[in-house]
Scaffold this motif. Structure first.
Motif, short mmCIF file in Angstrom:
data_model
loop_
_atom_site.label_atom_id
_atom_site.label_comp_id
_atom_site.label_asym_id
_atom_site.label_seq_id
_atom_site.Cartn_x
_atom_site.Cartn_y
_atom_site.Cartn_z
N GLY A 94 1.75 20.75 -7.55
CA GLY A 94 2.45 19.70 -8.30
C GLY A 94 3.81 19.39 -7.71
N TYR A 95 4.56 20.45 -7.33
CA TYR A 95 5.86 20.23 -6.71
C TYR A 95 5.74 19.52 -5.37
N ILE A 96 4.74 19.87 -4.59
CA ILE A 96 4.53 19.20 -3.29
C ILE A 96 4.22 17.72 -3.49
N PHE A 97 3.34 17.41 -4.46
CA PHE A 97 3.01 16.00 -4.72
C PHE A 97 4.24 15.22 -5.18
N ILE A 98 5.01 15.78 -6.09
CA ILE A 98 6.19 15.07 -6.60
C ILE A 98 7.24 14.92 -5.50
N PHE A 99 7.46 15.96 -4.71
CA PHE A 99 8.44 15.87 -3.62
C PHE A 99 8.02 14.83 -2.60
N SER A 100 6.75 14.79 -2.22
CA SER A 100 6.30 13.80 -1.24
C SER A 100 6.37 12.39 -1.82
N GLY A 101 6.09 12.22 -3.10
CA GLY A 101 6.21 10.90 -3.72
C GLY A 101 7.63 10.41 -3.75
N ILE A 102 8.57 11.31 -4.04
CA ILE A 102 9.99 10.92 -4.05
C ILE A 102 10.44 10.56 -2.64
N ILE A 103 10.05 11.34 -1.64
CA ILE A 103 10.41 11.03 -0.26
C ILE A 103 9.83 9.69 0.17
N LEU A 104 8.60 9.41 -0.20
CA LEU A 104 8.00 8.12 0.14
C LEU A 104 8.74 6.97 -0.53
N LYS A 142 0.81 -1.21 0.00
CA LYS A 142 0.00 0.00 0.00
C LYS A 142 0.85 1.26 0.00
N LYS A 143 2.06 1.18 0.55
CA LYS A 143 2.94 2.34 0.55
C LYS A 143 3.39 2.67 -0.87
N HIS A 144 3.58 1.64 -1.69
CA HIS A 144 3.95 1.88 -3.08
C HIS A 144 2.83 2.60 -3.82
N ILE A 145 1.61 2.19 -3.57
CA ILE A 145 0.46 2.80 -4.23
C ILE A 145 0.36 4.28 -3.84
N LEU A 146 0.60 4.59 -2.57
CA LEU A 146 0.54 5.97 -2.11
C LEU A 146 1.63 6.82 -2.76
N SER A 165 12.05 6.41 1.25
CA SER A 165 11.86 5.75 2.55
C SER A 165 11.50 4.28 2.39
N ILE A 166 10.72 3.95 1.38
CA ILE A 166 10.38 2.54 1.12
C ILE A 166 11.62 1.75 0.74
N ILE A 167 12.44 2.32 -0.14
CA ILE A 167 13.67 1.64 -0.55
C ILE A 167 14.62 1.49 0.62
N PHE A 168 14.74 2.53 1.45
CA PHE A 168 15.63 2.47 2.61
C PHE A 168 15.18 1.40 3.60
N LYS A 169 13.87 1.34 3.89
CA LYS A 169 13.35 0.33 4.81
C LYS A 169 13.52 -1.07 4.26
N ARG A 170 13.31 -1.23 2.96
CA ARG A 170 13.46 -2.55 2.34
C ARG A 170 14.92 -3.02 2.39
N SER A 171 15.86 -2.11 2.11
CA SER A 171 17.27 -2.49 2.14
C SER A 171 17.73 -2.76 3.57
N LYS A 172 17.23 -2.00 4.52
CA LYS A 172 17.57 -2.22 5.92
C LYS A 172 17.03 -3.56 6.40
N ARG A 173 15.82 -3.91 5.97
CA ARG A 173 15.23 -5.18 6.35
C ARG A 173 16.00 -6.35 5.74
N SER A 174 16.45 -6.21 4.51
CA SER A 174 17.19 -7.30 3.87
C SER A 174 18.57 -7.48 4.50
N LEU A 175 19.18 -6.41 4.99
CA LEU A 175 20.47 -6.52 5.66
C LEU A 175 20.33 -7.19 7.02
#
Length: 70
Positions: free
Chosen positions: A44-54, A2-6, A57-67
């Protein structure tokens, strides 16, 4: 999942704001004032910035979990 969808929804909404701004366009009235949907740009800038931050964070959590699993 669901985080990916958001995150992707936020990115798509940002792109829609920019496309809508370009489709509507601006015009100069008879008295010389500029009429354009300027509010779509910061939104538009707020939406794109929040999407990039999300996504980051998803990639960081996934890599931390795999480590931690190894």
């Amino acid at each position: 999942m669901k985080k990916h969808i958001l995150a992707f929804t936020s990115l798509i909404l940002g792109l829609i704001c920019f496309v809508t701004f370009n489709i509507i366009g601006g015009k100069v009235e008879a008295d010389g004032t500029l009429t354009e949907p300027f509010f779509l740009l910061p939104i538009g800038y707020i939406f794109i910035f929040s999407g990039i931050i999300l996504l980051i964070s998803i990639i960081f959590k996934r890599s931390k979990r795999s480590l931690n699993l190894n």
